[in-house]
Design a protein around this motif. Structure first.
Motif, mmCIF file in Angstrom:
data_model
loop_
_atom_site.group_PDB
_atom_site.id
_atom_site.type_symbol
_atom_site.label_atom_id
_atom_site.label_comp_id
_atom_site.label_asym_id
_atom_site.label_seq_id
_atom_site.Cartn_x
_atom_site.Cartn_y
_atom_site.Cartn_z
ATOM 1 N N THR A 157 18.235 -0.903 10.033
ATOM 2 C CA THR A 157 18.786 0.247 10.688
ATOM 3 C C THR A 157 19.704 -0.563 11.982
ATOM 4 O O THR A 157 20.752 -0.112 12.324
ATOM 5 N N ILE B 48 26.243 7.971 14.976
ATOM 6 C CA ILE B 48 25.503 8.402 13.930
ATOM 7 C C ILE B 48 26.426 8.639 12.391
ATOM 8 O O ILE B 48 25.978 8.122 11.499
ATOM 9 N N LYS B 49 27.675 9.254 12.834
ATOM 10 C CA LYS B 49 28.649 9.264 11.729
ATOM 11 C C LYS B 49 28.892 7.771 11.058
ATOM 12 O O LYS B 49 29.179 7.438 9.755
ATOM 13 N N THR B 50 29.147 6.908 12.203
ATOM 14 C CA THR B 50 29.812 5.496 11.738
ATOM 15 C C THR B 50 28.683 4.663 11.004
ATOM 16 O O THR B 50 29.048 4.023 10.179
ATOM 17 N N SER B 51 27.674 4.809 11.783
ATOM 18 C CA SER B 51 26.503 3.764 11.370
ATOM 19 C C SER B 51 25.505 4.537 10.149
ATOM 20 O O SER B 51 25.050 3.753 9.273
ATOM 21 N N GLU B 52 25.968 5.784 9.767
ATOM 22 C CA GLU B 52 25.186 6.446 8.920
ATOM 23 C C GLU B 52 23.370 6.341 8.998
ATOM 24 O O GLU B 52 22.685 6.264 8.188
ATOM 25 N N VAL B 53 23.177 6.329 10.092
ATOM 26 C CA VAL B 53 21.756 6.439 10.612
ATOM 27 C C VAL B 53 21.452 7.545 11.197
ATOM 28 O O VAL B 53 22.278 8.527 11.842
ATOM 29 N N ASN B 54 20.121 8.209 10.712
ATOM 30 C CA ASN B 54 20.050 9.732 11.038
ATOM 31 C C ASN B 54 19.942 9.978 12.558
ATOM 32 O O ASN B 54 19.716 9.021 13.151
ATOM 33 N N LYS B 55 20.226 11.199 13.059
ATOM 34 C CA LYS B 55 20.289 11.640 14.284
ATOM 35 C C LYS B 55 18.878 11.307 15.171
ATOM 36 O O LYS B 55 19.049 10.933 16.127
ATOM 37 N N LYS C 125 22.990 -1.746 10.821
ATOM 38 C CA LYS C 125 23.922 -0.766 10.501
ATOM 39 C C LYS C 125 24.525 -0.354 11.895
ATOM 40 O O LYS C 125 25.838 -0.099 11.841
ATOM 41 N N ALA D 44 28.375 -1.030 13.286
ATOM 42 C CA ALA D 44 29.287 0.213 13.832
ATOM 43 C C ALA D 44 29.888 0.026 15.103
ATOM 44 O O ALA D 44 30.910 0.205 15.680
#
Length: 75
Positions: free
Chosen positions: A52, A27-34, A55, A59
């Motif tokens: 998506t 989630i943090k590394t890809s900046e894709v939502n939970k 991303k 990651a």
């Protein structure tokens, strides 16, 4: 409480599990939502949008530079 043991996992979820990588890292590394990360890790039939997917793959390549999207999704 089973803490998620025996839960269904997608190819991506199994890949993360084998490497001991938590969904929170992705989630943090890809900046894709939970919610989206939860879907791609637990629903084998879920195919994310192209943006998506890019991303997520970017990651994952921090862990394994040879990762390709077709390892996880039928393209």
């Amino acid at each position: 409480m089973s803490l998620g043991l025996n839960k269904p996992r997608s190819k991506l979820g199994k890949w993360l599990d084998r490497r001991g990588i938590k969904q929170d890292w992705l989630i943090k590394t890809s900046e894709v939502n939970k919610q989206t990360i939860s879907s791609v890790c637990n629903d084998g039939g879920y195919i994310p949008s192209g943006n998506t997917m890019q991303k997520i793959i970017k990651a994952l390549r921090e862990v394994d530079p040879s990762v390709k999207a077709d390892q996880f999704w039928d393209l």
